[in-house]
Each structure stands twice: as C-alpha cells, then as structure tokens.
Design an enzyme around this catalytic site. Sequence first.
Site, short mmCIF file in Angstrom:
data_model
loop_
_atom_site.label_atom_id
_atom_site.label_comp_id
_atom_site.label_asym_id
_atom_site.label_seq_id
_atom_site.Cartn_x
_atom_site.Cartn_y
_atom_site.Cartn_z
N ARG A 244 14.35 -0.38 -8.88
CA ARG A 244 14.84 0.93 -8.41
C ARG A 244 15.93 1.47 -9.33
O ARG A 244 15.99 2.69 -9.56
CB ARG A 244 15.35 0.80 -6.97
N GLN A 280 22.99 35.48 -15.94
CA GLN A 280 23.76 34.52 -15.14
C GLN A 280 22.90 33.72 -14.15
O GLN A 280 23.23 32.57 -13.84
CB GLN A 280 24.90 35.24 -14.42
N GLU A 364 7.55 2.57 -5.83
CA GLU A 364 8.69 1.65 -5.70
C GLU A 364 9.58 2.03 -4.52
O GLU A 364 10.81 1.96 -4.59
CB GLU A 364 9.46 1.54 -7.03
N THR A 366 9.20 5.05 -1.23
CA THR A 366 9.31 6.52 -1.15
C THR A 366 10.76 6.92 -0.83
O THR A 366 11.58 6.09 -0.45
CB THR A 366 8.41 7.08 -0.02
C1 FAD Z 1 0.71 6.13 -9.55
C2 FAD Z 1 1.10 5.05 -8.57
C3 FAD Z 1 1.40 3.78 -9.07
C4 FAD Z 1 1.68 2.74 -8.18
N1 FAD Z 1 1.88 1.46 -8.67
C5 FAD Z 1 1.96 0.42 -7.79
C6 FAD Z 1 1.99 -0.93 -8.26
O1 FAD Z 1 1.97 -1.20 -9.46
N2 FAD Z 1 2.03 -1.93 -7.34
C7 FAD Z 1 2.07 -1.69 -6.00
O2 FAD Z 1 2.09 -2.64 -5.22
N3 FAD Z 1 2.06 -0.41 -5.52
C8 FAD Z 1 1.99 0.64 -6.38
N4 FAD Z 1 1.95 1.94 -5.91
C9 FAD Z 1 1.97 2.17 -4.47
C10 FAD Z 1 3.24 2.82 -3.97
O3 FAD Z 1 4.31 1.93 -4.03
C11 FAD Z 1 2.94 3.35 -2.55
O4 FAD Z 1 2.05 4.45 -2.70
C12 FAD Z 1 4.19 3.75 -1.80
O5 FAD Z 1 4.98 2.63 -1.47
C13 FAD Z 1 3.86 4.53 -0.50
O6 FAD Z 1 2.90 3.89 0.26
P1 FAD Z 1 1.64 4.70 0.78
O7 FAD Z 1 1.03 5.39 -0.38
O8 FAD Z 1 0.77 3.77 1.55
O9 FAD Z 1 2.22 5.81 1.73
P2 FAD Z 1 2.59 5.64 3.29
O10 FAD Z 1 3.37 4.39 3.49
O11 FAD Z 1 1.37 5.82 4.09
O12 FAD Z 1 3.55 6.88 3.50
C14 FAD Z 1 3.11 8.22 3.71
C15 FAD Z 1 4.34 9.06 4.05
O13 FAD Z 1 4.95 8.60 5.23
C16 FAD Z 1 6.32 8.30 4.98
N5 FAD Z 1 6.72 7.17 5.83
C17 FAD Z 1 6.13 5.95 5.92
N6 FAD Z 1 6.80 5.17 6.80
C18 FAD Z 1 7.83 5.93 7.27
C19 FAD Z 1 8.89 5.69 8.20
N7 FAD Z 1 9.04 4.52 8.81
N8 FAD Z 1 9.75 6.70 8.46
C20 FAD Z 1 9.63 7.90 7.81
N9 FAD Z 1 8.66 8.18 6.92
C21 FAD Z 1 7.77 7.19 6.66
C22 FAD Z 1 6.40 7.98 3.50
O14 FAD Z 1 7.69 8.18 2.98
C23 FAD Z 1 5.41 9.00 2.96
O15 FAD Z 1 6.04 10.24 2.85
C24 FAD Z 1 1.71 3.00 -6.78
C25 FAD Z 1 1.46 4.29 -6.31
C26 FAD Z 1 1.13 5.30 -7.17
C27 FAD Z 1 0.82 6.66 -6.60
#
Ligand code: FAD
Length: 383
Positions: A244, A280, A364, A366
């Site tokens: 992070r 500005q 890493e 959200t």
């Molecule tokens: C280009 C890319 C590269 C990546 N590389 C890797 C990698 O190398 N290794 C790996 O393991 N992962 C990787 N990831 C995965 C990434 O870490 C996840 O996409 C991320 O952690 C979010 O998980 P999710 O996509 O399932 O979204 P979700 O968890 O489904 O979240 C969807 C939304 O809900 C919100 N949310 C979820 N829970 C809560 C809560 N309790 N309260 C409020 N809001 C919430 C989230 O903030 C988000 O806005 C990658 C993703 C991308 C797009």
Amino acid sequence: MIRDPELLSQLLDTISRFVRERLIPNEERLAEEDAVPPELLEEMKEMGLFGLSIPEEYGGLGLTMEEEALVAMEIGKTSPAFRSVFGTNNGIGAQGILIDGTQEQKAKYVPRLATGEILSSFCLTEPDSGSDAASLRTTAIRDGDHYILNGTKRYITNGPEADLFTVMARTDPANKGAGGISAFIVQGDTPGLIRGPADNKMGQKGAHTCDIIFDNCRVPAENIIGGKEGQGFKTAMKVLDRGRLHISAVCVGVADRLVEESLHYAMERKQFGAMLADHQLIQAMLADSKTEAYAGYAMVMDAARRKDTGENVSTLASCCKLFCAEMVGRVADRAVQVHGGAGYMAEYAVERFYRDVRLFRIYEGTTQIQQLVVARNMVREAS
Ligand SMILES: Cc1cc2nc3c(=O)[nH]c(=O)nc-3n(C[C@H](O)[C@H](O)[C@H](O)COP(=O)(O)OP(=O)(O)OC[C@H]3O[C@@H](n4cnc5c(N)ncnc54)[C@H](O)[C@@H]3O)c2cc1C
C-alpha cells in the site's frame, strides 16, 4: 531511512534518466502492443529493478521503505504498466516468502526473483471473494507429502506470464475465517495450474491479468510458506501493508507527471488572447493538483520513515493508499480538463493516464476497504 545519500541519489538519477529517455518515449508502443517491449524488460533486469526491495543477501538492492518510496515516485512518472511487471517481484509476489518463508524457501526462490529470472504473482482474489478476502474458497487438502489445490483465483496480475505464484488457500475447511487459510508457493509449470485468457482491461495496457485455476493441482507440502498451516491470511495482510505504501508512492509520481503535462499544455495553448496558464480558473486547477500531489508526497514519506524505524504503520499505510489513490484520480481528471478536447483524445498522454489511474482506487484494497481499516484501527486503539 536513507542509508547512503550519495548512492541513493545516483540510483534515483539513473532511474529518472531511464524513465525520461527509455520509458516515456515507449509509452504509446506499450499501450498499442499491450506488452512491455522485450529490450526494455532486459534493461529493467540489468538495472536491478526486479530486486529493489529484496535484501542484498538475496541479490537485491535491499532498499528501505523510504528509499523504495522515492524510487516508486520516479517510476510513477511513466505508464504504470511498466512498473507492474517488476513491481510484483518486489512486492506482493516476493514479500510473502521474504516476510514469513523458511530459510530454504527464501534461498530457493528469492535470488531468482531479485534478478527477474523468474516472474511472480500473488493469488488472493477469487470470483466470490474480493474485499472479503478471508472468505476465500480455494482449498488445499493434505494428501501425504503434498497438498491438493482446487479453486479459481481472479484478476491475477502477471498471471499469464508468471513462473511462481503465492497462493492463499483454505487448509482447514472447518474454519471458514482467516485462521483456516495458508499460503503456498506454487510453480507455474505445476500440472493442474491452468491460466485463463488474458483479461481485457480499461487501462494499464501492457500489464496483464487473468484467472488462475487450480484443478487437483498437487503442491509439495514443503511449499507451505513458513512451514505452518493457518498463517496465510496474516502473511497476505503483512504483504499488503508494504504494497500500500509502494502503490501510494507510485500515485504521487503519476500525479507529478500529470501536473507537469498540465502545466506544459497550459503554457503552450492560448485562448482569449492569453496562455491558458494565465487564466485564473486554470491556475486554480494547477494549484490544487500541485498541492494535493505534495500532500501525498509528505504523507508517504512520513509513513515510510516511520516504517523504517520499526513502527507499525498499518493505519498510516491505509491512510496513504486512501488519500493518494483518490488524489491521483482528481489530478488526472483536472489534467484532462486543462487539456480541453485534446484531453479526450488518445494522442495526449493524459487520456491514457486518466484510464490507468482508475485502478489505484480498486486493487490492493479498495478505497472503501482502506476507510474501514483506518476507522477500525482508530476504534480499536481508542478502546
Ligand atoms: C487490474 C487488476 C489487477 C489485480 N491484481 C490482483 C492480483 O495480482 N492479485 C489479487 O489477489 N487480486 C488482484 N486484483 C483484485 C483486486 O484486489 C480486487 O478487485 C479488489 O480487492 C476488490 O475486490 P472485488 O473486485 O471483488 O470487489 P468487491 O469486493 O465485490 O467490491 C465491490 C464494491 O463494494 C465495495 N465494498 C466491498 N465491501 C464493502 C464493505 N464492507 N463496506 C463498504 N463497501 C464495500 C468495494 O469497495 C467496491 O466499491 C486485481 C484487480 C484488478 C482490477
């Protein structure tokens, strides 16, 4: 903590020149070909970029967090996809083994990660478990002197090309929480490890992700990180703490680049008989972006220095990731605005960066997850 200011300044100069003279001129090619040009990959290896944060005893440069942050800020001044290739070896791909691995595991894999001879990936996310990573479903069931892995990992950076994977899987199916998870080192050529097709992403072309599917994939028991079951989630969280701060530093570097692009354009283009930079309302955008980028810089440097003194910076690392990822989004948005219609056109770098930086708020952890981490830690400390 800066160990040798002169050596660090030489390293930063070399990287800055490499960014200016080799990477920036190849940004469009990177995006068009959706691949890092092979000759640049070789130059990155020669410069030691794959082993920035890996200790010297394993062939890396052994940078402290503060030094690594300064390097990441320099690298951030070009397309983030360049960093993504070697960033994983320094960060989420190697740190699990470095932080919690056994001496044998470190000796076997880390030197080759440091040189870039092998590429690594970090497999935590799954189709049904993203932010709620502790609910992951991939299983690793003991069978003699092996574990059998089954499950699917999603959006895995470097997945299509990685030689080595750090995989979080549930070794105790009865324990549905974090305590049931262990971390494994899995070689890319292990039978039963299947790579899905590369994902078609919004931005950061040249950095690839894909599904990694484990279908009765047999992994030697000696490959469990640290030799102990149940530690994998803790390992993953420690890895993400350092990651992070690194990502935050990259965001600061990208913001600096966007401020530079905006200023340059605003001083070149005239409207109403004056440079844009003399209006500005344009000045307000330039000043806001400069100020926010500087705030990000100050936060990252403070947290990195504290980490180097041994302080637990979990909360601060999340504060940095939360602020810097959102900050660079605002800076990119203003950069497009300063460019007017040109900012919406692919021939201007800001259009590409606008799409590239969107990812920083998602991976890493959200922005919302960083908010939860910061607030939870505040409440815990206060009670
Ligand atoms: C280009 C890319 C590269 C990546 N590389 C890797 C990698 O190398 N290794 C790996 O393991 N992962 C990787 N990831 C995965 C990434 O870490 C996840 O996409 C991320 O952690 C979010 O998980 P999710 O996509 O399932 O979204 P979700 O968890 O489904 O979240 C969807 C939304 O809900 C919100 N949310 C979820 N829970 C809560 C809560 N309790 N309260 C409020 N809001 C919430 C989230 O903030 C988000 O806005 C990658 C993703 C991308 C797009």
